[in-house]
Structure formats: C-alpha cells, structure tokens
Design an enzyme around this catalytic site. Structure first.
Site, PDB file in Angstrom:
ATOM      1  N   ASP A  11       0.858  -1.437   0.021  1.00 26.22           N
ATOM      2  CA  ASP A  11      -0.153   0.059   0.104  1.00 26.22           C
ATOM      3  C   ASP A  11       0.909   1.678  -0.058  1.00 26.22           C
ATOM      4  OD1 ASP A  11      -2.323   0.800   1.855  1.00 26.22           O
ATOM      5  OD2 ASP A  11      -1.980   1.339  -0.083  1.00 26.22           O
ATOM      6  N   ASP A  12       0.468   1.907  -1.128  1.00 29.18           N
ATOM      7  CA  ASP A  12       1.793   3.459  -1.355  1.00 29.18           C
ATOM      8  C   ASP A  12       2.574   3.522  -0.960  1.00 29.18           C
ATOM      9  OD1 ASP A  12      -0.692   5.469   0.566  1.00 29.18           O
ATOM     10  OD2 ASP A  12      -0.830   5.034  -1.230  1.00 29.18           O
ATOM     11  N   CYS A  51      -5.778   3.913  -3.706  1.00 30.73           N
ATOM     12  CA  CYS A  51      -5.864   3.339  -3.290  1.00 30.73           C
ATOM     13  C   CYS A  51      -7.339   2.182  -3.901  1.00 30.73           C
ATOM     14  CB  CYS A  51      -6.449   3.111  -1.525  1.00 30.73           C
ATOM     15  SG  CYS A  51      -5.036   2.699  -0.829  1.00 30.73           S
ATOM     16  N   ARG A  55      -7.425  -1.414  -6.879  1.00 25.10           N
ATOM     17  CA  ARG A  55      -7.869  -2.103  -6.148  1.00 25.10           C
ATOM     18  C   ARG A  55      -9.201  -3.078  -6.603  1.00 25.10           C
ATOM     19  NH1 ARG A  55      -5.065  -2.838  -0.439  1.00 25.10           N
ATOM     20  NH2 ARG A  55      -3.651  -1.127  -0.549  1.00 25.10           N
ATOM     21  N   LYS A 105      -5.790  -5.332   3.792  1.00 29.06           N
ATOM     22  CA  LYS A 105      -6.638  -4.082   4.130  1.00 29.06           C
ATOM     23  C   LYS A 105      -7.662  -4.598   2.457  1.00 29.06           C
ATOM     24  CE  LYS A 105      -5.845   0.931   1.799  1.00 29.06           C
ATOM     25  NZ  LYS A 105      -5.090   1.943   1.784  1.00 29.06           N
ATOM     26  N   HIS A 107     -10.908  -2.320   0.963  1.00 26.80           N
ATOM     27  CA  HIS A 107     -11.414  -0.674   0.656  1.00 26.80           C
ATOM     28  C   HIS A 107     -11.504  -0.612  -0.337  1.00 26.80           C
ATOM     29  CE1 HIS A 107      -9.197   3.371   0.902  1.00 26.80           C
ATOM     30  NE2 HIS A 107     -10.878   2.912   0.645  1.00 26.80           N
ATOM     31  N   SER A 132      -8.533   1.726   4.843  1.00 24.22           N
ATOM     32  CA  SER A 132      -7.398   2.469   4.729  1.00 24.22           C
ATOM     33  C   SER A 132      -7.432   2.179   6.078  1.00 24.22           C
ATOM     34  CB  SER A 132      -6.977   3.484   4.105  1.00 24.22           C
ATOM     35  OG  SER A 132      -6.962   4.295   3.203  1.00 24.22           O
ATOM     36  N   HIS A 211       1.332   2.288   4.348  1.00 19.30           N
ATOM     37  CA  HIS A 211       0.644   3.366   4.257  1.00 19.30           C
ATOM     38  C   HIS A 211       0.605   3.944   5.855  1.00 19.30           C
ATOM     39  CE1 HIS A 211      -3.004   5.758   3.974  1.00 19.30           C
ATOM     40  NE2 HIS A 211      -3.702   5.262   3.126  1.00 19.30           N
ATOM     41  N   ASP A 263      -0.650  -0.876  -4.742  1.00 18.03           N
ATOM     42  CA  ASP A 263      -1.612  -0.251  -5.252  1.00 18.03           C
ATOM     43  C   ASP A 263      -1.394   1.426  -6.170  1.00 18.03           C
ATOM     44  OD1 ASP A 263      -3.275   1.236  -2.323  1.00 18.03           O
ATOM     45  OD2 ASP A 263      -1.162   1.484  -2.446  1.00 18.03           O
ATOM     46  N   ASN A 264       0.029   2.240  -5.989  1.00 18.29           N
ATOM     47  CA  ASN A 264       0.041   3.615  -5.962  1.00 18.29           C
ATOM     48  C   ASN A 264       1.275   3.977  -5.736  1.00 18.29           C
ATOM     49  OD1 ASN A 264      -2.721   3.967  -4.102  1.00 18.29           O
ATOM     50  ND2 ASN A 264      -1.002   5.327  -3.980  1.00 18.29           N
ATOM     51  N   LYS A 284       1.870   9.720  -5.550  1.00 18.33           N
ATOM     52  CA  LYS A 284       1.096   9.235  -5.017  1.00 18.33           C
ATOM     53  C   LYS A 284      -0.498  10.676  -5.969  1.00 18.33           C
ATOM     54  CE  LYS A 284      -2.257   7.866  -0.982  1.00 18.33           C
ATOM     55  NZ  LYS A 284      -3.128   7.177  -0.524  1.00 18.33           N
TER      56      LYS A 284
HETATM   57  O1  LIG Z   1      -7.882   9.877  -2.707  1.00 20.83           O
HETATM   58  N1  LIG Z   1      -8.520  10.163  -2.384  1.00 20.83           N
HETATM   59  O2  LIG Z   1      -9.849  11.080  -1.943  1.00 20.83           O
HETATM   60  C1  LIG Z   1      -8.046  10.041  -0.184  1.00 20.83           C
HETATM   61  C2  LIG Z   1      -8.518  10.438   0.692  1.00 20.83           C
HETATM   62  C3  LIG Z   1      -7.972   9.882   1.465  1.00 20.83           C
HETATM   63  C4  LIG Z   1      -7.793   9.112   1.562  1.00 20.83           C
HETATM   64  O3  LIG Z   1      -6.753   8.123   2.863  1.00 20.83           O
HETATM   65  C5  LIG Z   1      -6.522   8.399   0.390  1.00 20.83           C
HETATM   66  O4  LIG Z   1      -5.652   7.456   0.736  1.00 20.83           O
HETATM   67  S1  LIG Z   1      -5.913   5.699   0.302  1.00 20.83           S
HETATM   68  O5  LIG Z   1      -6.540   5.132   0.528  1.00 20.83           O
HETATM   69  O6  LIG Z   1      -4.368   5.499   0.621  1.00 20.83           O
HETATM   70  O7  LIG Z   1      -5.727   6.064  -1.437  1.00 20.83           O
HETATM   71  C6  LIG Z   1      -7.075   9.087  -0.333  1.00 20.83           C
HETATM   72 MG   LIG Z   2      -2.475   3.104  -1.938  1.00 19.88          MG
END
Ligand SMILES: O=[N+]([O-])c1ccc(O)c(OS(=O)(=O)O)c1
Ligand SMILES: [Mg+2]
Length: 481
Positions: A11-12, A51, A55, A105, A107, A132, A211, A263-264, A284
């Site tokens: 993740d990240d 994320c 995914r 995770k 998500h 997350s 993450h 994932d990114n 990201k």
């Molecule tokens: O893209 N977003 O709007 C976004 C918002 C909250 C997050 O915590 C986030 O991070 S993520 O969930 O790891 O992708 C990404």
């Molecule tokens: Mg991510």
C-alpha cells in the site's frame, strides 16, 4: 496439478522503495530474494494513483471507470463498493475448486449488512481492516512498541479502525502491534490447510504496509535503517519471508506463482515517513510516472527464469494471466487486461502496447489524462495532488492546478523515465506520427469506454460505519470492544 496463486499487494509503496529497486537504507531481504530468483518488472503499472480504484482494477482486470469505483476512495460509511456483478479473481477460480482467502486491507466497500465485503466477492475467508487504517482516530493508538502513539491525527469523527474476521468485528480498535502477526498466522494456516487437503488455493494478501500511519510490531520496530517507514516495510518483508517458509515447508512452493506489487505511488507529503518514487516524477495522486509505475515481482521457483523485464505490464493483466494458468474461463465482460504469460515464462514481448492513465477523479469530461504507447507517454492533462506535496518539484503539489496540454506533453520514457524533458515536435514528423497514433488509441479507447455508475458518489452514511457494539451510544466513540 493446478498452480496456487499468492498475490502480495503493498500500500502506497513507491518504485524506489525496495532494496532490489535501489533504495540505500530499506531492508527488504525477502523481497530482494524473490526478485533475484524471479522476474523483476521495470515498467509495471497500476490503474489509479489512489487505493480503491487501483484495487478494483487489480481484482477485476478492468479499469475502475467500468466498475464504478471512482472518484477518489471509499470510506467507512460509504454506501457503495465494488459492484457484486463484477467478477473478481477469486470468483474466476472458485468454480475450479480453489480455496480463496483475503488478508489485510480491503477498501472495496462494506455497505449495508457487509454487502461488499470480501466474503461476498468470492473469498471463502477474510481477516483484515476493510479500508485504510488512517480512516479512524489514531492519535491514541500505539503504532510502535512499547507505547509510541501513531503519528498525526488520522480521520476523527469516525469509528476507530476495526479488525474483521469474515463479516464479524473481532477487535475495535485494532491492535497495530500484533496485526501483522495475526495476518501472518492466518495466511500460514490457510496455506497449510489447503496444502494438507491438496486443494489449490488463491491467497490475496493486501498488506496495510506502508500506508500512513506507519506501524510495526516488536519484530521490526527500530530494526531498519530507515526509521518508521523502514520499520513498517521491514515488517511486511518479514511476513513475506514467513509465508515463503510456509509454502516451502508444506511442499507447495514449486507449484505456486507469487506476485508482488503495490496499489499506487508513494505519499510524498509524508516526507521521510513516506515512500520514494526513485527516479520517477511525483507520486500518489498524480498521473506522472511516480504515481502509477510500481515495483513488481513474479516468482515461481523452477518455472520462471530469474531476470529483469522491461516489457510493459499492469495490475490489469493479473486476472487474465491467473485465469489462463489455472485453465479458468474468463468473465464474459470487457476486460482491459491481457495474459502476460509469455513475459513470465519465455522472456517474450508484452501483448500490452498501451496504458491509460486516469486521475484520482476520472470524468467523462476530461477522460484519460495520459497515455503510454510503447516507450512514449503523452500527457493531455496534468495536475498536482496533496498526496505528492512537499517535494521541490512544484508540478507535483496541490498548487499545480489542472492544466490542458495541446499539443500534449510528450516524453520518451526510455531516454527520460523521470519525465523531465518534454520532446519538441518541431521539424519532427516522426514524433508527430507517434502523437497521431496515440490520439487514435485515445479515440478508440474512449469510444469503447462506458463509465459505470459512480459508487463513491453514493456518499456515506454514518450508520454504516462498522461498530462492534451496534446499540451503543454515543456513536462513534462508543464502538470499542
Ligand atoms: O484519493 N483520496 O481522495 C483519498 C482520500 C483519503 C485517503 O486516505 C486516501 O488515501 S488512500 O485511501 O490510501 O488512497 C485517498
Ligand atoms: Mg494506497
């Protein structure tokens, strides 16, 4: 006998974060071993710089715009999720008698009565946090032993993060210090049980590492050279080492394809607590290479020749590849992924000649922001992102507003993978021809693209947030078990 599949999803994690991708202080001996004994990709792409959409594409082999997992990400109280009529890798394999498990995770939605949870998407079992782990108050949680609190605020006003087993909350808030051990034991038991029953299995292991907020248990905390981020990454690497031992010990390692990717791109705004994109630009939240090109390793002892491939491939290609190796039927839907077997097993050319780059919030108005065709990448639009802030490159930050490029910014990613030197089209009919081909690809792709109903635009309902004591008051703070 049909091969087993282990899909390790970080993740990240950035293109520059692993030892085998050149990071000077990351300790990732097990991933480095997988890379040395397997195939390391230099041009592997996710489909979204955040994320949930990424995914969705991994598990369906389709861009997130088709399944509706856009814009942005899902939240604890989201009404939507990955639609049940999408076919996941687990659902492709179930009819062939595979045991399937997801650990980590999710998500991709919870919804009313857990309607979008992994157990509804083809997974026999699930253990994990369904989004997350910063999507809940974390300032009073311990992220490092003995009692070092998590860094920063995370999301307040939401229930604390729950650990779920299938559709039941096992722990709320989760205890980060023994979370990865719980994941390791659960995954190892799943492997051993399947091996004993001689049942082929699919293990999807989407770790929370690396993450924000970074955490690590006693087996990794303070043991890396790279501070909190390095400790979290080391814990993931330790877990991967344990899973390899279990695969070896149960005698199934030689019949298991292991895939690792992320994932990114890295969340650069976390600075030294964030990941690193190596030589790639931004991270990201952006459609520069740093947000979309990921570390990726394919390992199958005795079958995949060790080496490095520069062929273009993507998370989209994992479903078709697994289906072909298992002899499973492909879902009768528009798939964007292609079988990458000939890259894996015969050092061959990729069937993938293009990659589409959608932003965090794709729209039919703008469509794809960038397209890669062979070694060239054209940016039709660029935009910075909060997740990629704090770096010296101003084009990465949230202040870099949406910019139209006409003609598109064109880069040669072989000579300039850092996207530093846009190519001039003047007196270059060859480049103009390339741009013509890219525009044709864009036209054809967008002509066939039908945006699925946005799941994330369905919004959130606090009553859908997972609470281990549903009758308690006042919410969300009373949800503690
Ligand atoms: O893209 N977003 O709007 C976004 C918002 C909250 C997050 O915590 C986030 O991070 S993520 O969930 O790891 O992708 C990404
Ligand atoms: Mg991510």
């Amino acid at each position: 006998s049909p091969p087993n599949f282990v899909l390790l999803f970080a993740d990240d994690l950035g293109f520059g974060d692993l030892g085998c991708y050149g990071h000077p202080t990351s300790l990732t001996p097990n991933l480095d071993r997988l890379a040395a004994g397997g195939l390391r990709f230099t041009d592997f792409y996710c489909t979204s710089p955040v994320c949930s959409p990424s995914r969705a594409s991994l598990l369906t082999g389709r861009y997130q715009t088709r399944s509706g997992v856009y814009p942005g990400v899902l939240y604890p109280g989201s009404r939507g999720g990955l639609p049940l009529n999408e076919t996941t890798i687990a659902e492709v394999l179930k009819p062939l008698g595979y045991a399937t498990a997801a650990v980590g995770k999710w998500h991709l939605g919870i919804g009313a009565n857990g309607t979008f949870l992994p157990t509804r998407q083809g997974f026999d079992q699930y253990l994990g946090i369904p989004y997350s782990h910063d999507m809940g108050p974390c300032q009073n949680l311990t992220c490092f032993p003995p009692d070092v609190k998590c860094f920063g605020l995370c999301d307040v006003g939401t229930v604390t993060v729950p650990l779920m087993y299938n559709e039941v909350i096992k722990q709320q808030p989760v205890n980060f210090l023994d979370l990865e051990n719980a994941y390791r034991d659960f995954a190892s038991d799943f492997i051993s049980t399947s091996a004993k029953k001689r049942q082929p299995f699919f293990l999807y292991f989407p770790s929370h590492h690396t993450h924000y907020p970074q955490f690590a248990g006693p087996g990794a905390a303070g043991m890396s050279l790279r501070g909190p981020f390095g400790d979290a990454l080391l814990e993931l690497d330790n877990t991967i080492g344990s899973l390899l031992e279990t695969l070896e010990g149960t005698g199934v390692l030689n019949n298991t394809l292991i895939l690792f990717t992320s994932d990114n791109g890295p969340e650069l705004m976390r600075m030294s607590r964030g990941g690193n994109a190596g030589p790639l630009r931004c991270g990201k939240g952006t459609t520069y290479e740093g947000g979309m090109r990921e570390p990726a390793i394919a390992y199958w002892r005795g079958i995949i020749q060790p080496g490095v491939t520069h062929e273009m491939a993507s998370t989209l290609d994992i479903l078709p590849t697994i289906a072909s190796l298992a002899g499973a039927k492909l879902p009768q839907v528009m798939l964007d992924g292609v079988d990458m077997s000939n890259i894996l097993f015969s050092q061959g050319k990729s069937k993938r000649e293009t990659m589409m780059f959608y932003p965090t919030n794709p729209s039919e108005t703008y469509g794809v922001f960038a397209i890669r065709l062979e070694k060239y990448k054209a940016h039709f639009y660029t935009q910075g992102a909060s997740h990629s802030g704090t770096t010296p490159d101003q084009d990465c930050s949230i202040f870099a507003s949406l910019t139209v490029h006409d003609p598109p910014l064109l880069f040669d990613l072989e000579a300039d993978p850092s996207e530093h030197y846009p190519l001039s089209l003047d007196k270059r009919p060859d480049l103009q021809a390339v741009l013509g081909r890219i525009k044709k690809v864009k036209e054809q792709f967008e002509g066939s693209m039908v945006f699925g109903e946005s799941q994330i635009s369905k919004g959130t309902d606090p009553s859908l947030e997972p609470c281990c004591s549903p009758q308690c008051e006042p919410k969300p703070n009373c949800c503690h078990c």
